[in-house]
Design an enzyme around this catalytic site. Sequence first.
Site, mmCIF file in Angstrom:
data_model
loop_
_atom_site.group_PDB
_atom_site.id
_atom_site.type_symbol
_atom_site.label_atom_id
_atom_site.label_comp_id
_atom_site.label_asym_id
_atom_site.label_seq_id
_atom_site.Cartn_x
_atom_site.Cartn_y
_atom_site.Cartn_z
ATOM 1 N N ASN A 28 9.250 4.100 4.255
ATOM 2 C CA ASN A 28 9.085 3.584 5.607
ATOM 3 C C ASN A 28 10.359 2.878 6.061
ATOM 4 O O ASN A 28 11.232 2.552 5.253
ATOM 5 C CB ASN A 28 7.937 2.570 5.643
ATOM 6 C CG ASN A 28 6.600 3.198 5.374
ATOM 7 O OD1 ASN A 28 5.892 3.578 6.295
ATOM 8 N ND2 ASN A 28 6.242 3.314 4.106
ATOM 9 N N HIS A 37 8.622 6.608 9.241
ATOM 10 C CA HIS A 37 9.377 6.837 8.008
ATOM 11 C C HIS A 37 10.826 7.170 8.364
ATOM 12 O O HIS A 37 11.107 7.743 9.411
ATOM 13 C CB HIS A 37 8.739 7.962 7.192
ATOM 14 C CG HIS A 37 7.491 7.534 6.484
ATOM 15 N ND1 HIS A 37 7.396 7.449 5.118
ATOM 16 C CD2 HIS A 37 6.284 7.134 6.964
ATOM 17 C CE1 HIS A 37 6.185 7.027 4.780
ATOM 18 N NE2 HIS A 37 5.491 6.830 5.886
ATOM 19 N N HIS A 80 4.000 3.948 12.951
ATOM 20 C CA HIS A 80 4.270 3.889 11.516
ATOM 21 C C HIS A 80 5.378 4.903 11.263
ATOM 22 O O HIS A 80 5.130 6.119 11.285
ATOM 23 C CB HIS A 80 2.988 4.249 10.748
ATOM 24 C CG HIS A 80 3.135 4.282 9.266
ATOM 25 N ND1 HIS A 80 2.696 3.253 8.456
ATOM 26 C CD2 HIS A 80 3.650 5.222 8.423
ATOM 27 C CE1 HIS A 80 2.934 3.562 7.186
ATOM 28 N NE2 HIS A 80 3.521 4.758 7.148
ATOM 29 N N CYS A 125 4.658 9.650 1.434
ATOM 30 C CA CYS A 125 3.361 10.318 1.266
ATOM 31 C C CYS A 125 3.440 11.336 0.132
ATOM 32 O O CYS A 125 4.288 12.235 0.153
ATOM 33 C CB CYS A 125 2.958 11.019 2.564
ATOM 34 S SG CYS A 125 1.432 11.961 2.437
ATOM 35 N N ARG A 140 0.832 -1.206 0.000
ATOM 36 C CA ARG A 140 0.000 0.000 0.000
ATOM 37 C C ARG A 140 0.866 1.254 0.000
ATOM 38 O O ARG A 140 0.963 1.966 -0.983
ATOM 39 C CB ARG A 140 -0.952 0.000 1.207
ATOM 40 C CG ARG A 140 -2.089 1.038 1.093
ATOM 41 C CD ARG A 140 -1.708 2.440 1.461
ATOM 42 N NE ARG A 140 -1.281 2.583 2.849
ATOM 43 C CZ ARG A 140 -0.819 3.718 3.370
ATOM 44 N NH1 ARG A 140 -0.704 4.805 2.607
ATOM 45 N NH2 ARG A 140 -0.420 3.773 4.641
ATOM 46 N N ASP A 141 1.534 1.496 1.100
ATOM 47 C CA ASP A 141 2.319 2.716 1.236
ATOM 48 C C ASP A 141 3.482 2.746 0.248
ATOM 49 O O ASP A 141 3.832 3.795 -0.293
ATOM 50 C CB ASP A 141 2.848 2.832 2.676
ATOM 51 C CG ASP A 141 3.220 4.263 3.039
ATOM 52 O OD1 ASP A 141 3.350 5.092 2.130
ATOM 53 O OD2 ASP A 141 3.384 4.546 4.234
#
Length: 315
Positions: free
Chosen positions: A252, A212, A210, A243, A18-19
Amino acid sequence: MSENRYPESIELCEVAPRDGFQAEDEWIPTEKKIEIIRKLADTGVSSMEVTSFVHPKAIPQLKDAEEVVQAVQDISTMKMRALVPNVKGAERAIGAGIKKLKLMLSATDSHSLSNANATVEEAQKKLEPIADLAEKENVTIGGSISVAFGCPYEGRVTEKQLYPILKRYQQMNIQEVSLADTTGMANPKQVHLMLQHLQAAFPDITFSMHLHNTRGLALANMAAGMEQGIRRFDSSTAGLGGCPYAPGATGNVPTEDVVHMMEEMGIATDINLEKIIDTAKEVKNIIGHDGGSYMLQAGPNSQLHDKVGSQKKVN
């Protein structure tokens, strides 16, 4: 620092599908996405954020969300979740077979306006119907707060800025919330103090993180989180991610780097280090790059020991 401040095990949720994928401009074929998800599951990954049910025009890379989710329903060893921005997305996710939804709010109005075209208050109101739908469909739901430690537009974020968001989540009967360092602005002391305050103020909420690695502090911040009792973390194989609405955001914390650090610390993840490194190499080949993985650059400590040992034997 006493060793008993660290846990015996932690749970990682893999977010590369996803990310990681959403940050890629070049189309990743659906079959390749499915292949990567299956390879990640084979490493021992037991929790994964497989996609996001956003409007295809917003993130074209994830327009195949239904197809991807339906193709991996047979993976019984792994819990799957999906990020949903609105009721329409939640309906699509549930229809595709997702049993856990993740909501996202920003800590600041500036980031929220860039990311969701709404203030924090407006964005919260839009999420409330999703909670009602999840309860009706017997689907688990969790929350998250982007730029929870620092906003690229407004600077450092304080715990008091998070209080009203967490209270609203509680009103929506959400008891699991991820704190996202979206642009990698956090530091270990800040993480320590923030979690200390939040856990005291919201003892019934289970927090996860979460992180980064924009400024190289993700692993240090993870250690600070563990010292404060956090046991659930997101990570992304090959360090992919970022993002699109956060200037300068990078990937991440790499899953393989986390697994390596945990093994060195004697903390279980149930993920096979050799397999996750091999998978990270494959992901890098498929995507064309990585996001700054130390394991892909230097390899694990044990590999270095083996090489040194072999050289000594030859000499």
